[in-house]
Design an enzyme around this catalytic site. Structure first.
Site, short mmCIF file in Angstrom:
data_model
loop_
_atom_site.label_atom_id
_atom_site.label_comp_id
_atom_site.label_asym_id
_atom_site.label_seq_id
_atom_site.Cartn_x
_atom_site.Cartn_y
_atom_site.Cartn_z
N CYS A 2 -103.53 -9.66 47.30
CA CYS A 2 -102.78 -10.51 48.22
C CYS A 2 -103.61 -11.76 48.55
CB CYS A 2 -102.45 -9.76 49.50
SG CYS A 2 -101.50 -8.24 49.25
N LEU A 51 -98.75 -9.18 47.62
CA LEU A 51 -98.48 -8.53 46.34
C LEU A 51 -98.29 -7.06 46.66
CD1 LEU A 51 -98.34 -8.65 43.23
CD2 LEU A 51 -100.79 -8.12 43.21
N ASN A 75 -106.16 -8.07 52.58
CA ASN A 75 -106.04 -8.09 51.12
C ASN A 75 -106.86 -6.93 50.57
OD1 ASN A 75 -105.93 -8.79 48.34
ND2 ASN A 75 -107.78 -10.01 48.56
N GLY A 76 -106.25 -6.11 49.71
CA GLY A 76 -107.02 -5.04 49.10
C GLY A 76 -106.30 -3.71 49.13
N THR A 316 -120.43 -19.64 32.18
CA THR A 316 -120.04 -18.29 31.77
C THR A 316 -118.75 -17.84 32.44
OG1 THR A 316 -121.45 -17.30 33.49
CG2 THR A 316 -122.42 -17.60 31.31
N ARG A 319 -115.87 -19.61 30.54
CA ARG A 319 -115.72 -19.00 29.22
C ARG A 319 -115.03 -17.63 29.30
NH1 ARG A 319 -121.71 -19.74 26.43
NH2 ARG A 319 -121.61 -22.00 26.03
#
Length: 604
Positions: A2, A51, A75-76, A316, A319
């Site tokens: 979320c 979400l 959130n979580g 990194t 990528r």
């Protein structure tokens, strides 16, 4: 995942301010496309973009206690929420949401309840009884969270910095394992594991205990009311997650709602190494397997979106995030809303190839500690934001609190890489799941050496990005880099290119300083550079440079990079005699180590 946004004590309770908070919260809609909510109490605002994974029908946020005097935006996932509810017999719950326990635990236990939570989380809790608040982030920082301060004395907390940058003069990462209390006037650490101490652990290695602990970590993360799957590269870590999930899915509630056949997902360029191994694992486990191909041009075209969502210009990170970002969009289009992944194992067990040069167990252990503490700046940030960009939740069993505590208490002598004993990286994890009677994985997968993430999706990926950066950035631009970017000055053209995109999207100094900036090889920390003096002269952070990887490909082939030129990309192997290999026309296309094992990719 979320998206949360809290604006606290801003001295403005007007309708205009409420609309502004809503506008900023909508910058996080990608994280939570299912519902949005806002609670206002005077000049305090708690916003949420949801979400829905657990209790999709009634778990809308913000959440409350019985009389709505305590408000939470979170959130979580709290994996032990059912057990925690049993400890609150006198409390009445409105929803089946796992996060609803937070307000009731606070009401019962005060600010010290956070360590009772088993899961990944970022939350802000407002207590209207005394106009105080607390905010907290999970132990390792799997969920993203930032904190900022406005000129009016306000405090801002959000899942991503894009919701803060216009209103805050300064903002920064909210540190993992910490709690901010307005009553106590600052930040304190709630997560204090034994491995934080300077003591080198000495517990004996117990393969069965390690196996059971990781199995439990995977099983608890199967808590879901929506379709899910596993990201499967065919490497050890993701393959173990898939194997355990497939083995235990039938015994979970997810099976009753979603069916017992697991979905797995892999991404790469055409001919990517990961496809072969992921397919082997999927066939062995009997999963419904999905392969997503992208082209080099697809990846290049996505870079600006990736930088916007990851809020990073770290080479990194960009990528590694790009293939994940592209794959996530495909996964979400299939109706999947949650995935499990293998992040965290390399940090815990010393799995990166540079650990081959760890001088002793003390140095290895301290480096693993440093790596875990910095996950929120790198792999957790990448995994969380690249998937949240498309409204997909990612769960990481290796970063389970109980599992980390057990694994980090093992004598690090057991984690040392010992070629003379045929013990490669992460040997103790491999051995724990080497069950002859009831195998979890084929031996070829269980003892497959680590592939660098950006190479696993295709050996030409990194080199194409470097070549693309070189086309966008001139030598003169690099010569003036320190003047243009005095903070965190780019040292490569690829890094300069990412930085220019970042500055366009996030122009504030606080934004650029939130990105870690350090010389690294194969993801090592600056202190580990002392293990090999030659590493300090390397400008490419890729794991190709450390001289440990034994490729399973006999030779490499030339791959068109879609922009009209093939770019050389060299993998350096220290002290390995090389024999030139030709393609039959007399043209050099690679090298072997004398035993016919391909070691160097000359053209990509």
């Amino acid at each position: 995942m979320c998206g949360i946004l809290a604006v606290l004590f801003c001295n403005d309770s007007s309708q205009a301010k409420r609309l502004r908070v809503l506008e900023l919260s909508r910058r996080l809609t990608h994280r939570g496309p299912d519902w949005s909510g806002l609670h206002q109490h005077g000049d305090c605002y708690l916003a949420h973009q949801r979400l829905s994974i657990v209790d999709p029908s009634s778990g809308h946020q913000p959440l409350y206690n019985e009389d709505k005097s305590i408000i939470v935006t979170s959130n979580g996932e709290i994996y032990n929420h059912k057990e925690l509810r049993k400890r609150l017999p006198n409390h009445k719950f409105r929803t089946g949401s796992d996060c609803e326990v937070i307000s009731h635990l606070y009401e019962e236990y005060g600010e010290e309840f956070v360590d009772m939570l088993d899961g990944i989380f970022s939350f802000v809790l407002l207590d209207t009884r005394d106009n105080s608040f607390i905010a907290a982030r999970d132990a390792i920082g799997v969920t993203s969270l930032y904190i900022g301060w406005g000129q009016d004395g306000s405090i801002w907390i959000a899942s991503e910095l894009k919701a803060l940058q216009d209103e805050c003069d300064h903002f920064e990462h909210f540190p993992p394992g910490h709690l901010y209390s307005s009553k106590q006037g600052g930040m304190r650490r709630w997560y204090n594991p034994q491995w934080y101490s300077k003591t080198i652990p000495s517990n004996p290695y117990d393969p069965i205990a390690l196996r059971k602990s990781f199995e439990n970590a995977v099983i608890k993360r199967l808590m879901t009311d929506v379709p899910f799957g596993v990201l499967l590269s065919g490497g050890l870590d993701s393959s173990l997650v898939a194997a355990i999930t497939a083995r235990h899915l039938a015994s979970t509630s997810a099976d009753k709602k979603l069916g017992s056949q697991l979905h797995t997902f892999c991404v790469g360029l055409e001919g990517a190494p990961d496809f072969k191994y992921a397919r082997e694992v999927a066939e062995y486990l009997g999963t419904i397997h999905h392969e997503f191909h992208f082209t080099l041009q697809d990846g290049i075209d996505a870079i600006e979106d990736v930088i916007y969502h990851t809020e990073s210009y770290d080479v990194t990170t960009v990528r590694g995030s790009t293939p994940m970002f592209l794959m996530t969009r495909k996964i979400k289009s299939l109706g999947v809303k949650m995935v499990l992944s293998g992040e965290g194992s390399d940090e815990i067990f010393g799995g990166y190839l540079y650990f081959h040069q760890a001088p002793n167990k003390k140095e290895l252990h301290r480096e693993t500690c440093r790596k875990i503490k910095r996950l929120h700046l790198y792999d957790c940030l990448r995994a969380n934001k690249a998937t949240a960009a498309w409204g997909l939740e990612l769960r990481v069993p290796f970063l389970d609190k109980e599992f980390i505590n057990l694994a980090m208490a093992i004598d690090p002598e057991e984690k040392l890489i010992k070629p003379d004993q045929k013990r490669i990286e992460k040997w103790i994890l491999r051995k724990a799941f080497d069950d002859e009677e009831n195998p979890y994985l084929p031996k070829s997968i269980l003892y497959r050496q680590k592939e660098q993430m950006s190479d696993g999706v295709g050996y030409s990926w990194n080199d194409t990005l470097k070549a693309h950066g070189a086309k966008q950035v001139t030598d003169q631009m690099m010569a003036n880099a320190a003047k243009v970017f005095p903070e965190n000055t780019p040292i490569t053209k690829e890094g300069y290119y990412y930085r220019t995109i970042f500055e366009k999207l996030f122009p504030k100094s606080a934004a650029r300083m939130s990105v870690p900036w350090e010389i690294t090889v194969c993801c090592c920390t600056p202190k580990a550079l002392a293990w090999n003096p030659e590493w300090k002269n390397n400008l490419d952070p890729s794991g190709r440079s450390v001289g440990a990887h034994q490729s399973t490909n006999n030779v490499s082939t030339t791959t068109d990079n879609s922009d009209g030129a093939d770019q050389p990309g060299e993998i350096v192997f220290n002290n390995v005699p090389k024999t030139k290999v030709t393609n039959g026309n007399g043209n050099g296309i690679g090298y072997t180590n004398g035993n016919g094992i391909g070691q160097v990719k000359l053209q990509v």
